[in-house]
Scaffold this motif. Structure first.
Motif, PDB file in Angstrom:
ATOM      1  N   SER A 123       1.056  -0.957  -0.261  1.00  0.00           N
ATOM      2  CA  SER A 123      -0.253   0.156  -0.008  1.00  0.00           C
ATOM      3  C   SER A 123       1.120   1.419  -0.358  1.00  0.00           C
ATOM      4  CB  SER A 123      -1.151   0.334   0.999  1.00  0.00           C
ATOM      5  OG  SER A 123      -0.507   0.077   2.213  1.00  0.00           O
ATOM      6  N   LYS A 124      -0.087   2.209  -0.307  1.00  0.00           N
ATOM      7  CA  LYS A 124       0.828   4.054  -0.404  1.00  0.00           C
ATOM      8  C   LYS A 124       1.056   4.077   0.869  1.00  0.00           C
ATOM      9  CE  LYS A 124       1.787   4.846  -4.465  1.00  0.00           C
ATOM     10  NZ  LYS A 124       3.234   5.155  -4.791  1.00  0.00           N
ATOM     11  N   LEU A 125       2.220   5.147   1.223  1.00  0.00           N
ATOM     12  CA  LEU A 125       2.733   5.120   2.819  1.00  0.00           C
ATOM     13  C   LEU A 125       2.368   7.154   2.867  1.00  0.00           C
ATOM     14  CD1 LEU A 125       5.042   3.049   3.132  1.00  0.00           C
ATOM     15  CD2 LEU A 125       3.254   2.351   4.443  1.00  0.00           C
ATOM     16  N   PHE A 126       2.988   7.447   1.581  1.00  0.00           N
ATOM     17  CA  PHE A 126       2.526   9.067   1.554  1.00  0.00           C
ATOM     18  C   PHE A 126       1.420   9.108   0.747  1.00  0.00           C
ATOM     19  CE2 PHE A 126       6.732   7.730   3.073  1.00  0.00           C
ATOM     20  CZ  PHE A 126       6.581   8.092   3.877  1.00  0.00           C
ATOM     21  N   LEU A 127       1.202  10.514   1.431  1.00  0.00           N
ATOM     22  CA  LEU A 127       0.009  11.414   0.694  1.00  0.00           C
ATOM     23  C   LEU A 127       0.889  12.561   0.350  1.00  0.00           C
ATOM     24  CD1 LEU A 127      -3.069  10.763   2.853  1.00  0.00           C
ATOM     25  CD2 LEU A 127      -2.910   9.675   0.488  1.00  0.00           C
ATOM     26  N   ARG A 128       0.972  13.719  -0.704  1.00  0.00           N
ATOM     27  CA  ARG A 128       1.081  14.652  -0.852  1.00  0.00           C
ATOM     28  C   ARG A 128       0.875  15.745  -0.574  1.00  0.00           C
ATOM     29  NH1 ARG A 128       6.195  15.943  -2.575  1.00  0.00           N
ATOM     30  NH2 ARG A 128       6.812  14.237  -3.072  1.00  0.00           N
ATOM     31  N   ASP A 129       0.809  17.185   0.246  1.00  0.00           N
ATOM     32  CA  ASP A 129       0.060  17.997   0.716  1.00  0.00           C
ATOM     33  C   ASP A 129       1.071  18.553   0.108  1.00  0.00           C
ATOM     34  OD1 ASP A 129      -0.770  19.738   2.077  1.00  0.00           O
ATOM     35  OD2 ASP A 129      -0.464  19.409   3.603  1.00  0.00           O
ATOM     36  N   GLY A 130       1.393  19.525  -0.833  1.00  0.00           N
ATOM     37  CA  GLY A 130       1.627  20.721  -1.279  1.00  0.00           C
ATOM     38  C   GLY A 130       3.252  20.053  -1.776  1.00  0.00           C
ATOM     39  N   ARG A 131       4.183  20.593  -1.092  1.00  0.00           N
ATOM     40  CA  ARG A 131       5.756  20.127  -0.972  1.00  0.00           C
ATOM     41  C   ARG A 131       6.107  18.739  -0.395  1.00  0.00           C
ATOM     42  NH1 ARG A 131       9.910  25.102  -3.050  1.00  0.00           N
ATOM     43  NH2 ARG A 131      11.008  23.059  -3.251  1.00  0.00           N
ATOM     44  N   ARG A 132       5.106  18.996   0.969  1.00  0.00           N
ATOM     45  CA  ARG A 132       5.606  18.084   2.004  1.00  0.00           C
ATOM     46  C   ARG A 132       5.288  16.355   1.811  1.00  0.00           C
ATOM     47  NH1 ARG A 132       7.442  19.262   6.490  1.00  0.00           N
ATOM     48  NH2 ARG A 132       6.302  17.380   7.693  1.00  0.00           N
ATOM     49  N   LEU A 133       5.819  15.505   2.148  1.00  0.00           N
ATOM     50  CA  LEU A 133       5.089  14.063   2.046  1.00  0.00           C
ATOM     51  C   LEU A 133       4.807  14.339   3.761  1.00  0.00           C
ATOM     52  CD1 LEU A 133       7.741  12.095   0.158  1.00  0.00           C
ATOM     53  CD2 LEU A 133       5.474  12.756  -0.266  1.00  0.00           C
ATOM     54  N   VAL A 134       3.391  13.576   3.288  1.00  0.00           N
ATOM     55  CA  VAL A 134       2.834  13.643   4.627  1.00  0.00           C
ATOM     56  C   VAL A 134       1.758  11.586   4.548  1.00  0.00           C
ATOM     57  CG1 VAL A 134       0.667  13.879   5.983  1.00  0.00           C
ATOM     58  CG2 VAL A 134       1.947  15.652   4.765  1.00  0.00           C
ATOM     59  N   PRO A 135       2.866  11.078   5.760  1.00  0.00           N
ATOM     60  CA  PRO A 135       2.406   9.303   5.856  1.00  0.00           C
ATOM     61  C   PRO A 135       0.839   9.305   6.795  1.00  0.00           C
ATOM     62  CG  PRO A 135       3.476  10.496   7.606  1.00  0.00           C
ATOM     63  CD  PRO A 135       3.010  11.704   6.917  1.00  0.00           C
ATOM     64  N   THR A 136       0.217   8.457   5.663  1.00  0.00           N
ATOM     65  CA  THR A 136      -1.141   7.665   5.647  1.00  0.00           C
ATOM     66  C   THR A 136      -1.785   7.869   7.616  1.00  0.00           C
ATOM     67  OG1 THR A 136      -0.981   5.924   6.071  1.00  0.00           O
ATOM     68  CG2 THR A 136      -1.231   7.305   3.298  1.00  0.00           C
ATOM     69  N   LEU A 137      -2.685   7.380   8.097  1.00  0.00           N
ATOM     70  CA  LEU A 137      -3.045   7.017   9.510  1.00  0.00           C
ATOM     71  C   LEU A 137      -1.893   6.286   9.960  1.00  0.00           C
ATOM     72  CD1 LEU A 137      -4.321   9.011  11.690  1.00  0.00           C
ATOM     73  CD2 LEU A 137      -6.723   7.529  11.215  1.00  0.00           C
ATOM     74  N   GLN A 138      -2.557   5.370   8.812  1.00  0.00           N
ATOM     75  CA  GLN A 138      -1.622   3.994   9.175  1.00  0.00           C
ATOM     76  C   GLN A 138      -0.192   3.889   9.425  1.00  0.00           C
ATOM     77  OE1 GLN A 138      -4.126   3.856   6.947  1.00  0.00           O
ATOM     78  NE2 GLN A 138      -5.569   2.262   7.282  1.00  0.00           N
ATOM     79  N   ALA A 139       0.589   5.020   8.508  1.00  0.00           N
ATOM     80  CA  ALA A 139       1.689   5.115   8.703  1.00  0.00           C
ATOM     81  C   ALA A 139       2.166   5.868   9.552  1.00  0.00           C
ATOM     82  CB  ALA A 139       2.311   5.843   7.027  1.00  0.00           C
ATOM     83  N   SER A 140       1.404   6.401  10.092  1.00  0.00           N
ATOM     84  CA  SER A 140       1.716   7.322  11.033  1.00  0.00           C
ATOM     85  C   SER A 140       2.165   6.393  11.984  1.00  0.00           C
ATOM     86  CB  SER A 140       0.945   8.498  11.189  1.00  0.00           C
ATOM     87  OG  SER A 140       0.798   9.987  10.338  1.00  0.00           O
ATOM     88  N   ALA A 141       1.265   5.808  12.585  1.00  0.00           N
ATOM     89  CA  ALA A 141       1.526   4.718  13.406  1.00  0.00           C
ATOM     90  C   ALA A 141       2.600   4.321  13.040  1.00  0.00           C
ATOM     91  CB  ALA A 141       0.389   4.269  14.001  1.00  0.00           C
ATOM     92  N   PHE A 142       2.409   3.635  12.204  1.00  0.00           N
ATOM     93  CA  PHE A 142       4.166   3.165  12.384  1.00  0.00           C
ATOM     94  C   PHE A 142       5.407   3.417  12.686  1.00  0.00           C
ATOM     95  CE2 PHE A 142       7.419   0.861   9.476  1.00  0.00           C
ATOM     96  CZ  PHE A 142       7.266  -0.703  10.475  1.00  0.00           C
ATOM     97  N   ALA A 143       5.349   5.198  12.550  1.00  0.00           N
ATOM     98  CA  ALA A 143       6.377   5.718  12.110  1.00  0.00           C
ATOM     99  C   ALA A 143       6.266   6.381  13.339  1.00  0.00           C
ATOM    100  CB  ALA A 143       5.866   7.033  11.225  1.00  0.00           C
ATOM    101  N   ALA A 144       5.630   6.041  14.810  1.00  0.00           N
ATOM    102  CA  ALA A 144       6.110   6.270  16.060  1.00  0.00           C
ATOM    103  C   ALA A 144       5.765   5.168  16.280  1.00  0.00           C
ATOM    104  CB  ALA A 144       4.513   6.489  16.663  1.00  0.00           C
ATOM    105  N   ALA A 145       6.208   3.425  15.838  1.00  0.00           N
ATOM    106  CA  ALA A 145       6.293   2.867  16.346  1.00  0.00           C
ATOM    107  C   ALA A 145       8.469   2.629  16.266  1.00  0.00           C
ATOM    108  CB  ALA A 145       5.457   1.360  16.343  1.00  0.00           C
ATOM    109  N   ALA A 146       8.434   3.222  14.887  1.00  0.00           N
ATOM    110  CA  ALA A 146       9.356   2.833  14.757  1.00  0.00           C
ATOM    111  C   ALA A 146      11.151   3.123  15.272  1.00  0.00           C
ATOM    112  CB  ALA A 146       9.720   2.972  12.966  1.00  0.00           C
ATOM    113  N   SER A 147      10.208   5.303  15.791  1.00  0.00           N
ATOM    114  CA  SER A 147      11.119   6.311  16.685  1.00  0.00           C
ATOM    115  C   SER A 147      11.479   5.082  17.268  1.00  0.00           C
ATOM    116  CB  SER A 147      10.220   7.101  16.277  1.00  0.00           C
ATOM    117  OG  SER A 147       9.968   7.854  14.975  1.00  0.00           O
ATOM    118  N   ALA A 148      10.531   4.816  18.416  1.00  0.00           N
ATOM    119  CA  ALA A 148      10.618   4.274  19.887  1.00  0.00           C
ATOM    120  C   ALA A 148      11.775   3.623  19.398  1.00  0.00           C
ATOM    121  CB  ALA A 148       9.155   3.860  20.171  1.00  0.00           C
ATOM    122  N   ALA A 149      11.385   2.438  17.952  1.00  0.00           N
ATOM    123  CA  ALA A 149      12.016   1.024  18.827  1.00  0.00           C
ATOM    124  C   ALA A 149      13.596   1.117  18.787  1.00  0.00           C
ATOM    125  CB  ALA A 149      10.919   0.160  17.587  1.00  0.00           C
TER     126      ALA A 149
END
Length: 302
Positions: A59-85
């Motif tokens: 699945s796609k992990l990012f949406l584009r908001d102007g020049r910024r890449l914004v993670p999808t809701l599920q991808a955000s949760a995975f990013a938070a877990a990855a940061s903590a790990a």
């Protein structure tokens, strides 16, 4: 001779670590270029790792908001877990190398440090020795945003996060405060505050809104508002008679006892209280156990 049968063991199907590292950096920066600069690789390498991860998850992990890449809701949760790990791995590696500092770097909101922690500094040192470095924070931010800190103290700003343990060590009450002479001009109806100046702290801009909501008081339209950079200055302005500030009770206990300030509408308690937030693996370290024990002892009313 015993034969171990590993045929039925299901291997962990984790994506490649490099792909997770690149993904986590892009989420933090919102940019492939900035992530590439941090990881010291070319942009194409980061894009390739993101493709690898998207293929892994299907699945796609990012949406584009102007020049910024914004993670999808599920991808955000995975990013938070990855940061903590990654945070846990980094600290575990430091521990293995014998590089874990004995001292705790404790981030404390500046106002809380001045009106609650520093008056107890001598008792803290007597109990804990020279093990805690107090680092004042002008803006209260979660521990995940501060790799240089070992723990932070947070009030109502605390939100649960992966890999972080919070210990509630003190209740929190808050309410409007003013000088006795200004308080004497107010009736029992909070709407009477409308004739006065509302003193606001930019460090906790929603405090008044939260008090109206949590106390069930209809929002008051003040004759004027005056903003200050932080709570310390807003409370100083209230002490000088400039208007009405909203204060956590712990911040002005001394003023109430000395009669410098009054709380014309009392205080209401907040469920969040004050929390000591640290990384979950650190909870078992003796220095953290000592710090949390001291905070609990000081924060609990006699």
């Amino acid at each position: 001779m015993i034969h171990h049968d590993f045929v039925n063991v299901v291997p962990m199907r984790l994506p490649p670590l490099n792909a997770i590292r690149a993904f986590e950096a892009v989420c933090r920066h919102g940019s492939i270029l900035k992530a590439a600069e941090e990881l010291n690789v070319v942009r194409g390498a980061v894009r390739q790792q993101i493709d690898t991860l998207e293929n892994h998850f299907g699945s796609k992990l990012f949406l584009r908001d102007g020049r910024r890449l914004v993670p999808t809701l599920q991808a955000s949760a995975f990013a938070a877990a990855a940061s903590a790990a990654f945070d846990i791995l980094q600290r575990a590696a430091s521990e293995l190398e014998g590089a874990v500092p004995r001292r705790i770097r404790l981030g404390v909101p500046s106002a809380f440090a001045v009106w609650w922690l520093m008056p107890r500094a001598a008792d803290m040192q007597a109990s804990l020795g020279d093990t805690v470095d107090i680092v004042p924070m002008a803006t209260v931010e979660p521990l995940q945003m501060h790799l240089e800190l070992d723990a932070v103290i947070m009030g109502g700003e605390y939100r649960p996060a992966a890999g972080i343990t919070a210990l509630r060590f003190m209740a929190d009450e808050f309410g409007p405060v003013a000088t006795p002479s200004l308080g004497a001009t107010l009736s029992s109806d909070p709407a009477a505050m409308g004739t006065q100046t509302m003193l606001i702290s930019r460090s906790v801009p929603k405090l008044w809104d939260e008090w109206f909501a949590e106390s069930g008081t209809p929002p008051v339209v003040f004759s004027r508002t005056q903003e200050f950079a932080d709570l310390l200055l807003a409370l100083g302005a209230a002490r000088s008679g400039l208007g009405i500030a909203l204060a956590p009770r712990a911040s002005i206990e001394d003023d109430l006892e000395r009669g410098h300030l009054v709380a014309p509408y009392g205080f209401i308690s907040r469920p969040s209280g004050y929390n000591l937030c640290c990384r979950t693996p650190d909870v078992k370290r003796p220095a953290f156990a000592a710090l949390s024990g001291w905070l609990l002892r000081c924060g609990t009313p006699a």
